[in-house]
Design an enzyme around this catalytic site. Structure first.
Site, PDB file in Angstrom:
ATOM      1  CD  GLU A 190       6.719  63.039  24.857  1.00 43.48           C
ATOM      2  OE1 GLU A 190       5.739  64.038  25.139  1.00 43.48           O
ATOM      3  OE2 GLU A 190       6.352  62.289  26.291  1.00 43.48           O
ATOM      4  CE1 TYR A 212       4.328  66.516  28.967  1.00 46.74           C
ATOM      5  CE2 TYR A 212       5.559  67.307  26.392  1.00 46.74           C
ATOM      6  CZ  TYR A 212       4.739  66.121  27.347  1.00 46.74           C
ATOM      7  OH  TYR A 212       4.236  64.999  27.205  1.00 46.74           O
ATOM      8  CG  ASP A 262      -0.536  68.252  28.951  1.00 44.83           C
ATOM      9  OD1 ASP A 262      -0.853  67.700  30.334  1.00 44.83           O
ATOM     10  OD2 ASP A 262      -0.640  67.122  28.561  1.00 44.83           O
ATOM     11  CB  CYS A 272     -11.181  66.294  31.128  1.00 50.78           C
ATOM     12  SG  CYS A 272     -11.352  67.779  32.255  1.00 50.78           S
ATOM     13  CB  CYS A 304     -19.154  65.409  32.897  1.00 51.91           C
ATOM     14  SG  CYS A 304     -18.156  66.908  32.166  1.00 51.91           S
ATOM     15  CB  CYS A 363     -15.104  62.072  34.296  1.00 52.97           C
ATOM     16  SG  CYS A 363     -13.391  62.459  35.327  1.00 52.97           S
ATOM     17  CB  CYS A 404     -15.676  67.131  38.530  1.00 57.81           C
ATOM     18  SG  CYS A 404     -15.418  69.038  37.670  1.00 57.81           S
TER      19      CYS A 404
END
Length: 339
Positions: free
Chosen positions: A83, A166, A184, A239, A246, A249, A255
């Site tokens: 991280e 985060y 995030d 995305c 798209c 997705c 959406c």
DNA sequence: GAAGCGTGGGC
DNA sequence: TGCCCAAGCTT
């Protein structure tokens, strides 16, 4: 459960450039029924948070990339290191450095026993080398105050240097499976589009962003974990900020951005980063690269100053590195930070 | 809240 | 080519 695998739309246009054409279809006529169970087809267009989460979780189960931190047996320490490295650095550049780090420093105690200069040196070209310094300091704190175990609680994690909202939530959620909303840049973008109908999320707002993710988060811990990871993955590979895919997705049928016809972003843009070429950051980077290359040997002021023609700017950069603890002055010259 | 902080890749 | 972006954090 496979969710929205089937295609019911043929007018995906959001592929390559701009989203001008697509009028989208604003037919909210076929929203999920009012009651009880929802068919797979209805779920695909539902605005119910549970349906959105289900679609993301199903998609993630089938499409998650094979990444080190998703291997079974990956440790909380590995999660913390990854991280740190992933803060503003792309996955592809992190993977090899992470492997080196965990082989060399498999525990917080191992890193804490090394010098901060070794940490900055092993950071190599990941960028933002102060993260290496913070990670080293975090390891020291973990040894001194947590018996060498990466903390599980968000508050304890937040107290570590270099750990913000985060990272604290990501470690607690991903390493320990605790139920926290994680936010995030990827997740903010997915929510902005899929839920709010905006092309971009606009500047971060900690409280609001967390509340929005919390409203979507499944109650079950395992589902919540998968949803956090899946939303990040969706933002990272589908995305995306530019040229979103798209047509791939799992949320395309529901959406809000798509339904609105892909309107362009009108809100406040985040502040633009200053040009790197000729900046202090570039000079700092050059100096640090030279110190890394020679580590643990010292480098003379003469050699360093030859890296940059503008003496005033060079002096400012070097002084900044010393002040930040990223460089040290020894009897032999300049080095990566000692103790 | 804005600014500063590395580095490299994509378009 | 230059600009934007990348699992943020600190001051």
């Amino acid at each position: 459960m496979i969710g929205s695998g089937d295609e019911d739309e043929t007018s995906d246009r959001a592929g390559s450039s701009g989203h001008a054409g697509s009028t989208g279809r604003a037919d909210s006529s076929s929203r999920a029924g009012s009651s009880g169970r929802v068919s797979s087809a209805d779920r695909a267009e539902s605005s119910d948070p549970a349906d959105l989460a289900g679609a993301v979780i199903s998609w993630f189960a089938e499409n998650a990339r094979d990444l080190p931190w998703r291997r079974p047996g990956f440790t909380p320490w590995g999660t913390l290191v990854s991280e740190f490295m992933l803060q503003q650095t792309p996955v592809i550049r992190v993977v090899p450095r992470l492997a080196e780090w965990l082989e060399r420093w498999p525990t917080p105690a191992a890193l804490a026993a090394s010098s901060p200069g070794d940490a900055v040196g092993a950071w190599q070209s990941l960028g933002y080398p102060r993260r290496a310094l913070w990670l080293h300091a975090a390891a020291v704190t973990i040894v001194e105050r947590h018996r060498g175990i990466v903390p599980r609680e968000v508050d304890a994690l937040l107290a570590l240097p270099g750990v913000g909202d985060y990272t604290a939530r990501a470690v607690s959620a991903f390493a320990y499976g605790d139920r926290h909303p994680v936010v995030d840049t990827n997740i903010r973008r997915v929510i902005a589009r899929a839920v709010q109908g905006d092309a971009e999320p606009g500047p971060p707002n900690g409280k609001r962003d967390l509340a929005e993710m919390a409203a979507l988060l499944p109650t079950d811990r395992t589902d919540a974990r998968a949803f956090n990871a899946g939303m990040m993955e969706l933002g990272a590979v589908v995305c995306t900020a530019r040229a979103p895919k798209c047509e791939l997705c799992p949320l395309r049928a529901s959406c809000a951005w798509r339904a609105a016809g892909y309107p362009e972003f009108t809100g406040k843009r985040k502040t633009i980063q200053k040009k790197f070429e000729g900046s202090d950051r570039q000079v700092r980077g050059l100096i640090l690269a030279a110190l890394r290359a020679r580590h643990p040997e010292a480098v003379s002021h003469a050699v360093l100053s030859a890296l940059w023609p503008d003496r005033l700017q060079f002096d400012r950069a070097l002084a900044g590195l010393l002040a930040d603890g990223l460089a040290s002055l020894t009897a032999d010259g300049f080095t990566l930070p000692t103790s």
